[in-house]
Write a protein that holds these residues in place. Structure first.
Motif, PDB file in Angstrom:
ATOM      1  N   LEU A  57       0.829  -1.205   0.000  1.00 25.72           N
ATOM      2  CA  LEU A  57       0.000   0.000   0.000  1.00 25.72           C
ATOM      3  C   LEU A  57       0.866   1.258   0.000  1.00 25.72           C
ATOM      4  O   LEU A  57       0.583   2.214  -0.729  1.00 25.72           O
ATOM      5  CB  LEU A  57      -0.948   0.011   1.201  1.00 25.72           C
ATOM      6  CG  LEU A  57      -2.137  -0.928   1.124  1.00 25.72           C
ATOM      7  CD1 LEU A  57      -2.895  -0.946   2.448  1.00 25.72           C
ATOM      8  CD2 LEU A  57      -3.065  -0.541  -0.018  1.00 25.72           C
ATOM      9  N   PHE A  58       1.912   1.274   0.813  1.00 24.96           N
ATOM     10  CA  PHE A  58       2.817   2.421   0.825  1.00 24.96           C
ATOM     11  C   PHE A  58       3.418   2.636  -0.564  1.00 24.96           C
ATOM     12  O   PHE A  58       3.429   3.750  -1.075  1.00 24.96           O
ATOM     13  CB  PHE A  58       3.949   2.228   1.841  1.00 24.96           C
ATOM     14  CG  PHE A  58       3.588   2.606   3.246  1.00 24.96           C
ATOM     15  CD1 PHE A  58       3.369   3.930   3.600  1.00 24.96           C
ATOM     16  CD2 PHE A  58       3.487   1.641   4.224  1.00 24.96           C
ATOM     17  CE1 PHE A  58       3.045   4.286   4.899  1.00 24.96           C
ATOM     18  CE2 PHE A  58       3.169   1.979   5.530  1.00 24.96           C
ATOM     19  CZ  PHE A  58       2.952   3.300   5.867  1.00 24.96           C
ATOM     20  N   HIS A  59       3.907   1.575  -1.166  1.00 25.55           N
ATOM     21  CA  HIS A  59       4.566   1.706  -2.473  1.00 25.55           C
ATOM     22  C   HIS A  59       3.588   2.121  -3.569  1.00 25.55           C
ATOM     23  O   HIS A  59       3.976   2.801  -4.515  1.00 25.55           O
ATOM     24  CB  HIS A  59       5.296   0.414  -2.840  1.00 25.55           C
ATOM     25  CG  HIS A  59       6.583   0.258  -2.106  1.00 25.55           C
ATOM     26  ND1 HIS A  59       7.737   0.926  -2.452  1.00 25.55           N
ATOM     27  CD2 HIS A  59       6.897  -0.464  -1.009  1.00 25.55           C
ATOM     28  CE1 HIS A  59       8.696   0.620  -1.613  1.00 25.55           C
ATOM     29  NE2 HIS A  59       8.221  -0.223  -0.724  1.00 25.55           N
ATOM     30  N   TYR A  73       7.131  10.227  17.865  1.00 19.90           N
ATOM     31  CA  TYR A  73       8.165   9.907  16.874  1.00 19.90           C
ATOM     32  C   TYR A  73       7.585   9.803  15.474  1.00 19.90           C
ATOM     33  O   TYR A  73       7.897  10.599  14.630  1.00 19.90           O
ATOM     34  CB  TYR A  73       8.898   8.612  17.261  1.00 19.90           C
ATOM     35  CG  TYR A  73      10.144   8.381  16.445  1.00 19.90           C
ATOM     36  CD1 TYR A  73      11.297   9.097  16.700  1.00 19.90           C
ATOM     37  CD2 TYR A  73      10.164   7.448  15.431  1.00 19.90           C
ATOM     38  CE1 TYR A  73      12.444   8.891  15.949  1.00 19.90           C
ATOM     39  CE2 TYR A  73      11.309   7.232  14.682  1.00 19.90           C
ATOM     40  CZ  TYR A  73      12.444   7.951  14.943  1.00 19.90           C
ATOM     41  OH  TYR A  73      13.567   7.743  14.206  1.00 19.90           O
ATOM     42  N   GLY A  74       6.789   8.808  15.216  1.00 22.31           N
ATOM     43  CA  GLY A  74       6.141   8.700  13.920  1.00 22.31           C
ATOM     44  C   GLY A  74       6.792   7.742  12.947  1.00 22.31           C
ATOM     45  O   GLY A  74       7.301   8.150  11.910  1.00 22.31           O
ATOM     46  N   TYR A  75       6.810   6.457  13.287  1.00 24.34           N
ATOM     47  CA  TYR A  75       7.395   5.457  12.388  1.00 24.34           C
ATOM     48  C   TYR A  75       6.674   5.386  11.046  1.00 24.34           C
ATOM     49  O   TYR A  75       7.289   5.043  10.041  1.00 24.34           O
ATOM     50  CB  TYR A  75       7.399   4.073  13.048  1.00 24.34           C
ATOM     51  CG  TYR A  75       8.471   3.933  14.099  1.00 24.34           C
ATOM     52  CD1 TYR A  75       9.807   3.837  13.739  1.00 24.34           C
ATOM     53  CD2 TYR A  75       8.154   3.912  15.441  1.00 24.34           C
ATOM     54  CE1 TYR A  75      10.797   3.719  14.693  1.00 24.34           C
ATOM     55  CE2 TYR A  75       9.137   3.799  16.404  1.00 24.34           C
ATOM     56  CZ  TYR A  75      10.455   3.703  16.028  1.00 24.34           C
ATOM     57  OH  TYR A  75      11.432   3.588  16.969  1.00 24.34           O
ATOM     58  N   VAL A  76       5.400   5.703  11.024  1.00 26.36           N
ATOM     59  CA  VAL A  76       4.651   5.690   9.762  1.00 26.36           C
ATOM     60  C   VAL A  76       5.320   6.641   8.765  1.00 26.36           C
ATOM     61  O   VAL A  76       5.414   6.344   7.574  1.00 26.36           O
ATOM     62  CB  VAL A  76       3.172   6.068   9.992  1.00 26.36           C
ATOM     63  CG1 VAL A  76       2.444   6.280   8.675  1.00 26.36           C
ATOM     64  CG2 VAL A  76       2.485   5.006  10.832  1.00 26.36           C
ATOM     65  N   THR A  77       5.815   7.748   9.274  1.00 29.51           N
ATOM     66  CA  THR A  77       6.510   8.715   8.416  1.00 29.51           C
ATOM     67  C   THR A  77       7.723   8.071   7.757  1.00 29.51           C
ATOM     68  O   THR A  77       7.934   8.215   6.550  1.00 29.51           O
ATOM     69  CB  THR A  77       6.950   9.937   9.245  1.00 29.51           C
ATOM     70  OG1 THR A  77       5.800  10.489   9.881  1.00 29.51           O
ATOM     71  CG2 THR A  77       7.607  10.980   8.377  1.00 29.51           C
ATOM     72  N   GLU A  79       8.258   4.873   7.285  1.00 34.56           N
ATOM     73  CA  GLU A  79       7.809   3.846   6.341  1.00 34.56           C
ATOM     74  C   GLU A  79       7.411   4.483   5.011  1.00 34.56           C
ATOM     75  O   GLU A  79       7.734   3.960   3.941  1.00 34.56           O
ATOM     76  CB  GLU A  79       6.645   3.056   6.926  1.00 34.56           C
ATOM     77  CG  GLU A  79       7.039   2.164   8.081  1.00 34.56           C
ATOM     78  CD  GLU A  79       5.860   1.438   8.671  1.00 34.56           C
ATOM     79  OE1 GLU A  79       5.847   0.184   8.622  1.00 34.56           O
ATOM     80  OE2 GLU A  79       4.942   2.112   9.177  1.00 34.56           O
ATOM     81  N   ALA A  80       6.700   5.599   5.081  1.00 37.02           N
ATOM     82  CA  ALA A  80       6.304   6.299   3.858  1.00 37.02           C
ATOM     83  C   ALA A  80       7.536   6.782   3.103  1.00 37.02           C
ATOM     84  O   ALA A  80       7.634   6.626   1.882  1.00 37.02           O
ATOM     85  CB  ALA A  80       5.387   7.476   4.188  1.00 37.02           C
ATOM     86  N   ARG A 138      12.795   9.942   1.130  1.00 36.92           N
ATOM     87  CA  ARG A 138      13.571   8.692   1.085  1.00 36.92           C
ATOM     88  C   ARG A 138      15.033   8.966   1.432  1.00 36.92           C
ATOM     89  O   ARG A 138      15.647   8.230   2.210  1.00 36.92           O
ATOM     90  CB  ARG A 138      13.457   8.042  -0.281  1.00 36.92           C
ATOM     91  CG  ARG A 138      14.207   6.738  -0.348  1.00 36.92           C
ATOM     92  CD  ARG A 138      14.140   6.093  -1.731  1.00 36.92           C
ATOM     93  NE  ARG A 138      14.497   4.718  -1.553  1.00 36.92           N
ATOM     94  CZ  ARG A 138      13.682   3.693  -1.694  1.00 36.92           C
ATOM     95  NH1 ARG A 138      12.446   3.879  -2.058  1.00 36.92           N
ATOM     96  NH2 ARG A 138      14.096   2.478  -1.481  1.00 36.92           N
ATOM     97  N   ALA A 139      15.600  10.022   0.877  1.00 36.12           N
ATOM     98  CA  ALA A 139      16.990  10.363   1.183  1.00 36.12           C
ATOM     99  C   ALA A 139      17.155  10.658   2.676  1.00 36.12           C
ATOM    100  O   ALA A 139      18.143  10.246   3.293  1.00 36.12           O
ATOM    101  CB  ALA A 139      17.439  11.558   0.348  1.00 36.12           C
ATOM    102  N   ARG A 140      16.184  11.357   3.256  1.00 36.24           N
ATOM    103  CA  ARG A 140      16.251  11.667   4.689  1.00 36.24           C
ATOM    104  C   ARG A 140      16.195  10.385   5.518  1.00 36.24           C
ATOM    105  O   ARG A 140      16.950  10.213   6.467  1.00 36.24           O
ATOM    106  CB  ARG A 140      15.124  12.606   5.080  1.00 36.24           C
ATOM    107  CG  ARG A 140      15.210  13.057   6.528  1.00 36.24           C
ATOM    108  CD  ARG A 140      14.313  14.221   6.825  1.00 36.24           C
ATOM    109  NE  ARG A 140      14.823  15.423   6.201  1.00 36.24           N
ATOM    110  CZ  ARG A 140      14.166  16.576   6.166  1.00 36.24           C
ATOM    111  NH1 ARG A 140      12.981  16.677   6.726  1.00 36.24           N
ATOM    112  NH2 ARG A 140      14.682  17.626   5.580  1.00 36.24           N
ATOM    113  N   ALA A 141      15.308   9.465   5.164  1.00 36.76           N
ATOM    114  CA  ALA A 141      15.183   8.212   5.916  1.00 36.76           C
ATOM    115  C   ALA A 141      16.411   7.328   5.730  1.00 36.76           C
ATOM    116  O   ALA A 141      16.868   6.689   6.684  1.00 36.76           O
ATOM    117  CB  ALA A 141      13.923   7.467   5.488  1.00 36.76           C
ATOM    118  N   GLU A 142      16.950   7.292   4.517  1.00 33.70           N
ATOM    119  CA  GLU A 142      18.123   6.454   4.269  1.00 33.70           C
ATOM    120  C   GLU A 142      19.367   6.983   4.969  1.00 33.70           C
ATOM    121  O   GLU A 142      20.292   6.222   5.242  1.00 33.70           O
ATOM    122  CB  GLU A 142      18.368   6.318   2.769  1.00 33.70           C
ATOM    123  CG  GLU A 142      17.341   5.419   2.099  1.00 33.70           C
ATOM    124  CD  GLU A 142      17.494   5.348   0.595  1.00 33.70           C
ATOM    125  OE1 GLU A 142      18.138   6.240  -0.009  1.00 33.70           O
ATOM    126  OE2 GLU A 142      16.938   4.395   0.007  1.00 33.70           O
TER     127      GLU A 142
END
Length: 158
Positions: A57-59, A73-77, A79-80, A138-142
């Motif tokens: 669903l995210f993808h 915190y917000g793990y959903v963020t 994951e997105a 994505r760059a921020r999460a990676e």
């Protein structure tokens, strides 16, 4: 605040569709309200989903609405972001705002139906913007890793 998704979809001028996954005491009321507000076909509520279904669903999403009140915190963020999707949130979402920068990794709204609808319309009408925001997320999460976390934790001590 899952009802914010319904409010935003209802206020959007474009026929943006949404998925509201999960179970809980509000599910029946949300389903009835969604059908009354949006009509058939704009809201899908699959109930409980597996991690694999969640990832799919995210993808497959254009963006992810994550608008808790004062979340820590917000793990959903994350994951997105790891799925390359921008996050639409609200100014009172708490820790989510440590990740979502308005116009950079997502869109921050005042949480009103009109503002959420405008955010959905903007991303639906400008797919390049949605892709840019998602790539930045994505760059921020990676970039997140233990070395970064330790550096941040020790920065006040150094």
């Amino acid at each position: 605040r899952p009802g914010l998704l319904l409010d935003g979809l209802g206020a959007a001028s474009r026929p943006v569709a949404g998925v509201l996954a999960g179970t809980g005491s509000l599910a029946d009321d949300l389903e009835r309200r969604g059908e009354a507000l949006l009509g058939a076909g704009r809201l899908r509520m699959p109930g409980y989903i597996t991690r694999e279904e969640s990832a799919a669903l995210f993808h497959g999403a254009l963006a992810v609405l994550y608008a808790p009140f004062e979340e820590d915190y917000g793990y959903v963020t994350l994951e997105a972001f790891l799925a390359g999707k921008p996050v639409v949130t609200t100014h009172d979402s708490g820790g989510v705002l440590e990740w979502v920068t308005d116009g950079v990794t997502g869109l921050v709204t005042d949480g009103s139906p009109e503002a959420l609808g405008d955010a959905f319309d903007r991303l639906d009408g400008d797919r390049d913007l949605a892709a840019r925001l998602g790539a930045a997320g994505r760059a921020r999460a990676e970039a997140l890793g233990w070395a970064t976390v330790v550096d941040r934790l020790l920065a006040p001590v150094r």
